[in-house]
Write an enzyme that holds these catalytic residues in place. Structure first.
Site, PDB file in Angstrom:
ATOM      1  N   HIS A   1      -2.165 -12.381  10.432  1.00  0.00           N
ATOM      2  CA  HIS A   1      -1.812 -10.967  10.245  1.00  0.00           C
ATOM      3  C   HIS A   1      -1.669 -10.314  11.617  1.00  0.00           C
ATOM      4  O   HIS A   1      -2.474 -10.529  12.516  1.00  0.00           O
ATOM      5  CB  HIS A   1      -2.874 -10.246   9.420  1.00  0.00           C
ATOM      6  CG  HIS A   1      -2.615  -8.766   9.330  1.00  0.00           C
ATOM      7  ND1 HIS A   1      -1.478  -8.258   8.762  1.00  0.00           N
ATOM      8  CD2 HIS A   1      -3.330  -7.686   9.771  1.00  0.00           C
ATOM      9  CE1 HIS A   1      -1.509  -6.932   8.834  1.00  0.00           C
ATOM     10  NE2 HIS A   1      -2.617  -6.563   9.449  1.00  0.00           N
TER      11      HIS A   1
ATOM     12  N   GLU B   1       0.843  -1.197   0.000  1.00  0.00           N
ATOM     13  CA  GLU B   1       0.000   0.000   0.000  1.00  0.00           C
ATOM     14  C   GLU B   1       0.873   1.241   0.000  1.00  0.00           C
ATOM     15  O   GLU B   1       0.383   2.345   0.123  1.00  0.00           O
ATOM     16  CB  GLU B   1      -0.957  -0.006   1.196  1.00  0.00           C
ATOM     17  CG  GLU B   1      -0.296   0.044   2.555  1.00  0.00           C
ATOM     18  CD  GLU B   1      -0.715   1.259   3.366  1.00  0.00           C
ATOM     19  OE1 GLU B   1       0.105   2.201   3.389  1.00  0.00           O
ATOM     20  OE2 GLU B   1      -1.800   1.265   3.962  1.00  0.00           O
TER      21      GLU B   1
ATOM     22  N   CYS C   1      -3.395  -4.683   3.696  1.00  0.00           N
ATOM     23  CA  CYS C   1      -2.326  -5.516   4.250  1.00  0.00           C
ATOM     24  C   CYS C   1      -2.271  -6.917   3.655  1.00  0.00           C
ATOM     25  O   CYS C   1      -1.468  -7.726   4.087  1.00  0.00           O
ATOM     26  CB  CYS C   1      -2.461  -5.613   5.765  1.00  0.00           C
ATOM     27  SG  CYS C   1      -2.235  -4.022   6.570  1.00  0.00           S
TER      28      CYS C   1
END
Lengths: 384, 140, 358
Positions: C246, C91, C123
């Site tokens: 994550h 990103e 992400c």
């Protein structure tokens, strides 16, 4: 056939905010022409390094010829970075020596204080290899600092060993009315001063400045026997080049081009290096002075600093250098420096150096460098 | 803006691609097509390992235009293990002492932006950093 | 939609594929959370992590991707010209228009006959690129494809995100299973339109979707993807030696692990967020590289990414014998973490371009 310097002129070196590039050049030219008794040049060779970048001005030959009232004559710029002035002298010498030109005018001019800071740094860095040196953010000063560090490392040179170069230059600058710095360095100041680019400190580098210097060249037989001032003979002239990039050299501490051009100029003059009465060298950085002395054969490799330490480079020493302040104290108008050196050598050979006079000066070695001796221009001058 | 000149040098800049002389095996960087050792033609591409050592170095405080954002930064002459020397910035050194002889390795980093810092093309190229991230084994 | 049996949800290439080489990258600078707290809260209140990684002034997603990819290629030991795709998920691509991937491909000698493209999914852009690479190699269109997740994330000064938004990531060379250090057995994705977090075009800092970050976004998507994957593969948490989820902060992955029945020991080797922060597209996958640095042949690994907006990719990975002979050919993830220079907030603002110079 001898080529002689019939007239010299120079402006003071400094920040000439009120004077333009063309006016600066003209002032030096006028002084040289007056000095030479009004000889009319047929060709003008301009030594300049930075005008296209700093002044947005190329095409200096016609600019200056036109402004100096010499419209119509052959005129162009010679560029070899910090050796531009010396290279212009070489061009003038060849023109007269060849017989194509009777009287040649050589002017070195630099007008760089119209810009300051990063723009000037990048202008000066154009003398490096743009693709492989300057792109890394390297400048000539940083390059000199790297050479200096390696010099200290390789030869185990004691700290502050180079102090003698700026100390001598500043002591000699006091007596030169055209010099930028006219104050001797106080004892102990070198050791305390701030770093520019470690290990290179503020006194290890010459200051950038504006300035112009000019000489008129002609054949000896065109000068009346009783001419005053006495002409000075160009007895030897040589340009040699090395790699442009410092990193391409097998030994970056060997100023090979300086060595070769000294050898060629001395050979042409028939004078061995030991006979020189003084040596105007490129002390833009103090380590370059040391390396130039070594390249000239005046000191062993790694021992150039000893000459400074022992006072052998002072006016009454074995081989005086920077006799009117050198690049360090006179100031560094880049492309003009090589012509200033010759003007100062002529002052010495004429016996006009005043309190800075080298006793019985008859033979002078004059050398300017472009980059870390990427270009080296050496002239041998003798009193007629 | 000098986009073409950076573009045509990208292989050298990004990955230290130089040349090897087919006649005398000398490794050449930057590429120069004529072997500096034997004078013969050398156009065979050769990618350098990127390992070398510091030959000399200094830290710049008065940066030229385009580099002020990075100042002060350290530049060095780096002797590559294959022979040639290159001029390059040292990076990732912070306050670590740099020494002559210090082993370094090549990394690809931003050198500058072309023209405007925020709008211009990014110029990437080699820099060197202390050799501190060594693989535990070497490839055969 | 709802009548899909979980069996059919698994994405499994017709040719088995795996990770032929992998590489991590973390920049060397660290900003302690206490420094941010000192500036913005007077040092009061808890902090979500210990410290975060900060890229040097000459680093960006392209340069960091190049180094991670060099590590992946060093472990793979293959000719770069055999690679037929370079896909970089991030990103924080250096350009809005001009691919990061072509710079990486050029630097690694993968050009010119290659796919190259940049991926964006908050992400999970990196794992999205991995799934694409699996399909590319698994379909036998290509022998090798390089998938990278890398970020130099920015949080607004003083915002909660500033504590964690960090820099780093990993690169994976995907190739045939028989050449792999770890076989990716299958994958599965779970995606919905959930506005938990976003950054509009031309904006420097992202916005939170009010309080959507936790339950409707992170937990919902990760647990849904993970549970669907476990069901589809008929496995349970105990079947895996390691898991990595994550990791936007220290708390979330721990909680999601517990919800799914994983122990803290199973996630410990991949849980890097306390010491490097949230590397966004790199966060899950740099956990995987850290696990591969210590795993043994036969070990099973579950990796589940999460990207705001929102979605999760789950992967089942089996370590092969080959890992032992390849993993020491490039620096380990923990070596990058150990290489650490602490900076203060002032240095951080300068390095991250937060000082207004003009």
């Amino acid at each position: 056939m001898d080529v002689v310097i019939a007239g010299i002129g120079q402006t003071s070196v400094g920040e000439h905010w009120h004077v333009s590039l063309r006016e600066l050049a003209f002032q030096a030219i006028e002084a040289a022409r007056v000095d030479a008794g009004g000889l009319l040049p047929q060709a003008l060779f301009v030594g300049n390094m930075l005008a296209p970048k700093v002044s947005g001005q190329a095409h200096l030959g016609v600019l200056i010829a036109d402004f100096a009232g010499l419209r119509g004559i052959e005129a162009y710029t010679i560029e070899a970075a910090g050796a531009s002035g010396g290279a212009a002298l070489r061009a003038g010498y060849l023109a007269v020596k060849s017989g194509f030109v009777d009287v040649a005018l050589v002017v070195g001019v630099e007008k760089l204080t119209d810009k300051v800071g990063p723009e000037v740094e990048s202008a000066i860095a154009t003398s490096l290899d743009s693709d492989y040196e300057a792109v890394q953010g390297v400048t000539p000063l940083a390059q000199a600092a790297m050479i200096m560090r390696r010099y200290f490392y390789e030869y185990e040179v004691p700290q502050n060993a180079l102090a003698g170069f700026p100390v001598t230059a500043h002591a000699n600058g006091v007596g030169n009315s055209h010099a930028m710095f006219r104050k001797a360095l106080k004892p102990g100041l070198y050791e305390r001063v701030g770093m520019l680019s470690e290990p290179l400190n503020m006194f290890d580098a010459a200051p950038d400045a504006d300035g112009a210097a000019a000489v008129l060249l002609t054949r000896a037989e065109l000068i009346p026997p009783d001419a005053s001032p006495t002409p000075v003979r160009i007895a030897g002239s040589s340009i040699a080049t090395d790699t442009l990039s410092l990193h391409d050299r097998p030994d970056p501490l060997d100023f090979r081009a300086a060595r070769i051009s000294v050898g060629q100029a001395c050979h042409q003059a028939g004078i061995v290096i030991g006979e020189m009465d003084f040596f105007e060298l490129c002390d833009i950085y103090s380590v370059y002075a040391a390396l130039s002395l070594e390249a000239a054969g005046l000191a062993e490799r790694g021992q150039g600093w000893v000459l400074a330490e022992e006072g052998q480079i002072s006016l009454k020493g074995r081989i005086p250098i920077s006799t009117l302040g050198g690049v360090k104290a006179r100031g560094n108008p880049w492309g003009a420096t090589g012509v200033y050196q010759v003007v100062e050598a002529v002052q010495q050979l004429r016996g006009e150096a005043g309190v800075n006079q080298v006793p019985a000066a008859e033979k002078a070695l004059v050398q300017c460098l472009g980059g870390p001796a990427s270009t080296a221009v050496t002239h041998v001058l003798t009193a007629l | 803006m000098e986009i073409p000149r950076h573009w045509r040098l990208k292989k050298q800049r990004y990955a230290l691609v130089g040349e090897v002389c087919p006649h005398c095996e000398a490794k050449i960087f930057p590429p120069r097509d004529v072997c500096p050792e034997c004078g013969d033609e050398a156009k065979t591409l050769f990618e350098f390992s990127g390992r070398g050592e510091v030959y000399s170095y200094t830290t710049l405080h008065n940066a030229p235009a385009g580099y002020q954002a990075y100042a002060p930064y350290t530049v060095a002459l780096v002797k590559l293990e294959e022979g040639p020397m290159v001029t390059a910035q040292l990076t990732d050194i912070d306050n670590q002492p740099v020494e002559v002889g210090m082993p370094v390795e090549m990394v690809t980093r931003k050198l500058r932006a072309e023209g405007d810092d925020d709008r211009g093309m990014l110029v990437y190229g080699y820099k060197f950093r202390p050799m501190e991230l060594q693989p535990l084994a070497a490839a055969d | 939609m709802t009548d899909k049996s979980t069996d059919n949800l698994l994405l499994k290439p017709s040719r088995p594929v795996g990770i032929v080489g992998y590489g991590a990258y973390v920049p060397r600078y660290r900003l302690p959370a206490s420094e941010i707290s000192r500036i913005w809260t007077g040092g009061t209140g808890g902090v979500p992590i210990q410290e975060k990684s900060v890229p040097g002034p000459d680093e960006d997603t392209a340069t960091m991707s190049i180094e991670a990819a060099r590590n992946a290629l060093a472990r793979a030991g293959i000719d770069p010209e055999e690679i037929r795709a370079v896909w970089v998920g991030s990103e924080s691509h250096p350009y809005a228009v001009k691919p990061t991937s072509t710079v990486v491909a050029e630097a690694l000698g993968i050009v010119p006959f290659t796919q190259a493209g940049d991926w964006e999914f908050a992400c999970k852009a990196g794992t999205e690129a991995m799934v694409a690479a699996m399909g590319f190699v698994g379909s036998e269109m290509a022998e090798y494809a390089l998938a990278i997740g890398m970020d130099t994330a920015q949080g607004r000064p003083g915002d909660a995100l500033e504590y964690t938004a960090s820099a780093g990531g990993a690169a994976f060379l995907i190739g045939p299973a028989e050449e792999s250090v770890a076989v990716i057995e299958s994958t599965l994705s779970y995606v919905t339109d959930t506005p938990d977090f976003f950054r509009r075009e031309y904006q420097k800092y992202p916005e939170h979707g009010q309080r959507f970050t936790g339950e409707p976004a992170y937990f919902k998507h990760i647990t849904s993807a993970a549970q669907a994957y476990l069901d589809a593969t008929d496995t349970v948490a105990e079947d895996y030696q390691y898991a990595v989820f994550h990791q936007p902060n220290t708390k979330f992955p721990g909680r999601v692990a517990a919800q799914l029945g994983f122990s803290q020991e199973q996630i410990a080797p991949g849980l890097l967020v306390p010491v490097i922060g949230n590397t966004y597209s790199g966060a899950a996958i740099i956990g995987l590289t850290a696990i591969l640095d210590v795993a043994q042949p036969g070990d099973q690994v579950l990796m589940v990414s999460f990207g705001s907006g929102a979605g999760s990719d789950a992967f089942g990975i089996r370590v092969t014998e080959r890992l032992l002979e390849r993993r020491d050919l490039a620096p380990q993830t923990q070596a990058y973490i150990a290489r650490r220079t602490e900076i203060d907030y002032a240095t951080y603002t300068r390095m991250r371009g937060k000082l207004v110079l003009k």
